[in-house]
Enzyme design. Structure first.
Site, short mmCIF file in Angstrom:
data_model
loop_
_atom_site.label_atom_id
_atom_site.label_comp_id
_atom_site.label_asym_id
_atom_site.label_seq_id
_atom_site.Cartn_x
_atom_site.Cartn_y
_atom_site.Cartn_z
N ASN A 46 -4.49 6.29 -7.44
CA ASN A 46 -4.94 7.69 -7.16
C ASN A 46 -4.17 8.50 -7.65
OD1 ASN A 46 -3.57 7.39 -5.03
ND2 ASN A 46 -4.58 8.60 -3.56
N ASP A 91 -8.84 3.30 -3.85
CA ASP A 91 -8.32 3.85 -2.46
C ASP A 91 -8.36 5.43 -2.61
OD1 ASP A 91 -7.23 3.61 0.04
OD2 ASP A 91 -5.17 4.23 -0.95
N HIS A 102 0.87 -1.16 -0.21
CA HIS A 102 0.06 0.07 -0.04
C HIS A 102 0.84 1.15 0.02
CE1 HIS A 102 -4.29 1.85 1.15
NE2 HIS A 102 -3.48 2.59 0.79
N ASP A 133 0.79 2.59 4.09
CA ASP A 133 -0.13 3.72 3.13
C ASP A 133 1.06 4.94 3.08
OD1 ASP A 133 -2.14 4.86 2.08
OD2 ASP A 133 -3.28 4.96 3.87
N LEU A 184 2.50 6.56 -4.97
CA LEU A 184 3.96 7.09 -5.56
C LEU A 184 3.65 8.15 -6.32
CD1 LEU A 184 5.52 3.85 -7.18
CD2 LEU A 184 6.12 5.07 -5.22
N ARG A 185 2.69 8.75 -6.64
CA ARG A 185 2.28 10.12 -7.17
C ARG A 185 2.58 10.43 -8.48
NH1 ARG A 185 -1.35 10.34 -3.20
NH2 ARG A 185 -0.28 11.08 -1.03
ZN LIG Z 1 -7.05 4.72 2.01
ZN LIG Z 2 -3.97 4.83 0.81
#
Ligand SMILES: [Zn+2]
Ligand SMILES: [Zn+2]
Length: 428
Positions: free
Chosen positions: A94, A151, A60, A304, A63-64
């Site tokens: 995301n 996510d 999780h 995360d 990496l942007r």
């Molecule tokens: Zn999340």
């Molecule tokens: Zn996340």
């Protein structure tokens, strides 16, 4: 090229290995494991009092790239992962654009080629993660995603979730759920409880997490497929997962180091690095997560990793984005908070940071056996060190653990014919 790793404690529960021995690597392959190997090697590392484990994987990570390369790139995120002791990471969709097509999956895989750390993209469940229609799951599976997730938010409706389970089960890939009923968390920035009232911050109740966990398990039970619950933060969700496993459902779960280390007391500094989603919870929740890790309910530890720019993290608490970085503190926090407190053994930690995550997401094998590729993490479980956010490989520095004294860290990784030990890099 020959590399000789000497005198380490080798731990691999997959092959029932826990003993002190030498390992010989030739061109990145494990060719010998023995009490004592005497051979002329190109590199000899004395690893007395150190531990060699199968390579750790964090499932999780944000990496942007593409979209926010000022916060993290595939390359800097991978360097942070290697510095933190990981040889594999799964990156969340995301990004901008979102990972919702074969093109973006291929772009990430191309960028990650040749790195020590294997990068495994997770595709979006819905197009642009908008929760309106299902993304092209088949096309992404073919391009090599290892799971699907929206996510940042939960899959928007039970209807889409049901279809997502049905399609993803055709490829034996898990749906990774961010459990949050957003109708309960509107504007919420911290755990709902005594502290949110005291600090005057909008609340995010634990009920929001528990409700989506319950919904997803009900849908999973109906449609089949595989569910992986991300970043479990509540006592309720741990119990829901425990019961679902007892019923034999194909469900797994992960917890993040900050959720077994910090409570919402940490928010009293109004340090925006304590603002995460799901939020830091109560001591009761922290204890339930430790218990869930101990009894096997929670399968993996995943951090995360959520890099954000300094400018954005300097906004007021309620406006600042959610997330903290975690790749370079994960192993240290885990050893400090779970191993040195005797909650987990080293074998348990290897299960939760290497073997289970690799199995759930069908990642490359990391097995300490003759003939296997050397995919290894080297730990010093007793080294005392201080977290210095200005000395990290990640492009972002948003960690609340700056200045913390930890006991235990990863000191090296080996994968893809590359070796890093004590920050020194070698091609082997
Ligand atoms: Zn999340
Ligand atoms: Zn996340």
């Amino acid at each position: 090229m020959k590399v000789l790793l000497q005198n380490a404690q080798i731990i691999d529960p997959q092959v029932k290995l826990n003993r002190t021995a030498d390992i010989l690597l030739e061109d990145g392959i494990i060719t010998k494991i023995d009490e004592s190997i005497s051979i002329k090697a190109d590199h000899v590392l004395d690893l007395k009092d150190k531990i060699i484990s199968p390579g750790f994987a964090d499932v999780h990570v944000h990496l942007r790239e593409p979209g926010r390369e000022d916060e993290e790139t595939i390359e800097t995120g991978s360097s942070a992962a290697a510095a933190g002791g990981f040889t594999g990471i799964c990156c969340m969709p995301n990004t901008e654009p979102a990972i919702d097509s074969a093109e973006v999956v291929t772009f990430i895989k191309e960028k990650a080629k040749g790195l020590l750390v294997d990068v495994y993209p997770i595709g979006a469940v819905t197009k642009k993660r908008e929760g309106k229609e299902l993304a092209f799951l088949g096309e992404m599976a073919e391009a090599g995603v290892v799971g699907f997730s929206d996510d940042g938010v939960a899959v928007s409706t039970s209807h889409l979730l049901k279809y997502a389970f049905e399609y993803s089960s055709m490829f034996n890939l898990p749906i990774v759920e961010h459990c949050e009923d957003s109708s309960l968390t509107v504007d919420g920035v911290m755990n709902e409880g005594f502290n949110s009232t005291k600090f005057g911050l909008p609340p995010h109740p634990s009920l929001a997490e528990d409700l989506i966990a319950l919904r997803d398990i009900a849908v999973l039970d109906y449609s089949g497929g595989r569910l992986h619950i991300a970043h479990i933060s509540t006592k309720g969700a741990v119990e829901i997962l425990r019961q679902a496993k007892k019923r034999g459902l194909k469900v797994t779960g992960e917890a993040a180091p900050h959720h077994f280390t910090l409570t919402d007391d940490a928010v009293q500094t109004y340090d925006t690095n304590t603002k995460v989603n799901p939020p830091l919870r109560s001591q009761e929740d922290v204890d339930a997560i430790s218990e869930g890790l101990k009894d096997g309910t929670i399968d993996c530890i995943a951090c995360d990793h959520a890099p954000h720019s300094i400018e954005e993290k300097e906004w007021e608490y309620i406006y600042s984005p959610f997330g903290m970085i975690g790749l370079e503190t994960s192993v240290g926090l885990t050893l400090t908070k779970l191993y040195h407190t005797k909650i987990l053994s080293l074998e348990d930690i290897v299960m939760k940071m290497s073997i289970n995550p690799r199995e759930i997401f069908n990642l490359a094998k990391a097995k300490i056996e003759v003939g296997e590729n050397a995919n290894l993490t080297i730990l010093d479980a007793n080294q005392n060190w201080t977290v210095d956010r200005f000395n990290l490989k990640s492009k972002s520095i948003n960690t609340p653990f700056h200045g913390w004294e930890l006991k235990g860290r990863a000191i090296g990784v080996i994968n893809n014919k590359k070796l890093i030990i004590n920050k020194q890099e070698l091609n082997i």
